[in-house]
Design a protein around this motif. Structure first.
Motif, short mmCIF file in Angstrom:
data_model
loop_
_atom_site.label_atom_id
_atom_site.label_comp_id
_atom_site.label_asym_id
_atom_site.label_seq_id
_atom_site.Cartn_x
_atom_site.Cartn_y
_atom_site.Cartn_z
N ALA A 160 21.98 25.88 22.63
CA ALA A 160 21.89 25.85 21.02
C ALA A 160 22.62 24.35 20.29
O ALA A 160 23.45 24.15 20.73
CB ALA A 160 22.43 26.96 20.66
N PRO A 161 21.26 24.36 19.27
CA PRO A 161 22.02 23.31 18.40
C PRO A 161 23.56 23.86 17.81
O PRO A 161 23.40 25.14 17.15
CB PRO A 161 20.92 23.65 17.68
CG PRO A 161 20.34 24.22 17.33
CD PRO A 161 20.66 25.12 18.72
N GLU A 162 24.43 22.68 18.05
CA GLU A 162 25.93 23.36 18.05
C GLU A 162 25.85 23.04 16.38
O GLU A 162 25.34 21.77 15.72
CB GLU A 162 26.96 21.80 18.38
CG GLU A 162 26.84 22.15 19.52
CD GLU A 162 28.47 21.35 19.73
OE1 GLU A 162 28.77 20.88 18.99
OE2 GLU A 162 28.31 21.34 21.37
N GLY A 163 26.22 23.25 15.82
CA GLY A 163 26.98 24.21 13.84
C GLY A 163 25.81 24.54 12.67
O GLY A 163 25.23 23.93 12.21
N LEU A 164 24.02 24.88 13.59
CA LEU A 164 22.91 24.85 12.78
C LEU A 164 23.09 25.98 12.35
O LEU A 164 22.60 27.22 13.69
CB LEU A 164 22.04 24.61 14.13
CG LEU A 164 20.55 24.62 13.07
CD1 LEU A 164 20.56 24.01 11.44
CD2 LEU A 164 19.46 23.79 13.76
N THR A 168 10.65 23.88 19.87
CA THR A 168 10.81 23.71 21.05
C THR A 168 12.03 22.20 21.24
O THR A 168 11.70 21.16 20.83
CB THR A 168 9.62 23.95 22.59
OG1 THR A 168 9.27 22.66 22.15
CG2 THR A 168 8.71 24.48 22.36
N GLY A 169 13.51 22.54 22.08
CA GLY A 169 13.71 21.23 22.10
C GLY A 169 14.27 21.38 21.03
O GLY A 169 14.54 20.14 20.81
N VAL A 170 15.19 22.09 20.85
CA VAL A 170 16.12 22.43 19.32
C VAL A 170 17.29 22.15 19.33
O VAL A 170 17.82 21.22 18.08
CB VAL A 170 15.73 24.43 18.63
CG1 VAL A 170 16.67 25.01 19.07
CG2 VAL A 170 15.91 23.74 17.34
N SER A 171 17.74 21.66 20.52
CA SER A 171 19.13 21.46 20.17
C SER A 171 19.41 19.93 20.11
O SER A 171 20.90 19.82 18.86
CB SER A 171 19.94 21.22 21.97
OG SER A 171 19.59 20.66 22.64
N SER A 172 18.67 18.94 19.52
CA SER A 172 19.68 17.97 19.21
C SER A 172 17.76 16.52 18.59
O SER A 172 16.85 17.63 19.11
CB SER A 172 19.93 16.96 20.20
OG SER A 172 19.10 16.44 21.72
N PHE A 197 18.20 31.10 17.41
CA PHE A 197 18.04 30.75 19.07
C PHE A 197 17.75 31.66 19.71
O PHE A 197 18.36 32.61 20.03
CB PHE A 197 19.55 30.02 19.52
CG PHE A 197 19.28 29.30 20.43
CD1 PHE A 197 18.39 27.81 20.67
CD2 PHE A 197 20.38 29.49 21.47
CE1 PHE A 197 18.72 27.15 21.94
CE2 PHE A 197 20.17 29.09 22.86
CZ PHE A 197 19.35 27.83 23.16
N PHE A 198 16.96 31.53 21.37
CA PHE A 198 16.35 31.61 21.76
C PHE A 198 16.23 30.87 23.19
O PHE A 198 15.64 30.02 23.34
CB PHE A 198 15.30 32.08 21.97
CG PHE A 198 15.14 32.86 20.55
CD1 PHE A 198 15.06 34.46 20.57
CD2 PHE A 198 14.50 32.60 19.01
CE1 PHE A 198 14.85 35.13 19.32
CE2 PHE A 198 14.28 33.98 18.33
CZ PHE A 198 14.43 35.15 18.43
#
Length: 230
Positions: free
Chosen positions: A39-43, A11-15, A50-51
């Motif tokens: 969503a995390p950019e570039g991952l 969780t909290g995967v964006s950064s 991503f959910f």
């Protein structure tokens, strides 16, 4: 646990710590379901999905869990409860909405996510839950009273949970980092790494270390501090 082929929810995967942990798990061969509001950019990885999920909303958590099982399979081996929020300031000037936002994210959200995965982990008689707390769970700090209260709650929850789930073959680890260079509390990480702060990758490495401990060993708590002091 050998992480190759395992399914992990972060969780909290964006950064920050969440993204670094997702990347570390992917490196170890795991499939990762990243939950977050953004969503995390570039991952971009064939084992990462991503959910969209705001952990403060128990219905959104239930939906994200259903979607994760549909896309990645029924078995869930790892949950990293990392989503967190910190708002600092003196209590007599503290806004009620900020207080509730911290508890809704740091405590209630962690409860919703944990509750969602437990029936499946119990069925497997296997699983590992990582709760990311803070050194703020070990000592109070002026102007951090609300944040400390949430992290003390996470530590207490983790301690009780590991005792509750031990007979079910499920491990619980509470990770308590000190100063980490992320955009936590609105601060932007610097261009050059701050030598007086840990990096998100350092925390991710500790999480992986706990997950990869021998089956007979449970790392129940990890406290982390920068090695270099100001």
């Amino acid at each position: 646990m050998n992480l190759s082929g395992k399914v992990a929810i972060v969780t909290g995967v964006s950064s920050g710590i969440g993204r670094a942990t997702a990347e570390a798990l992917l490196t170890r061969g795991a499939a990762v379901a990243g939950w977050g509001r953004h969503a995390p950019e570039g991952l971009d990885h064939d084992r990462f999905q991503f959910f969209e999920c705001d952990v403060r909303d128990e219905h959104a958590v239930a939906e994200a869990f259903t979607n994760t099982q549909r896309e990645l399979g029924l078995e869930i081996h790892v949950l990293v409860n990392n989503a967190g929020l910190g708002v600092f300031g003196p209590i007599d000037g503290f806004k009620s909405e900020d207080w509730h936002a911290m508890f809704d994210t740091n405590v209630n959200g962690l409860f919703y996510c944990t509750r969602a995965v437990l029936p499946q982990m119990k069925k497997q008689h296997a699983g590992h839950i990582i709760n990311v707390a803070s050194l703020a769970a070990t000592a109070g700090t002026a102007n951090l009273a609300g944040y400390c209260a949430t992290k003390y709650a996470v530590r207490g929850f983790s301690d009780a949970l590991f005792k509750e789930l031990r007979p079910d073959g499920i491990k619980v680890t509470c990770v308590m980092p000190g100063s980490v260079e992320t955009n936590f509390n609105g601060a932007q990480p610097g261009q050059q790494p701050d030598p007086h702060k840990m990096q998100p990758e350092d925390i991710a490495a500790a999480i992986v270390h706990a997950l990869e401990a021998p089956d007979a060993t449970m790392v129940s708590e990890i406290q982390m501090r920068p090695a270099n002091v100001k």
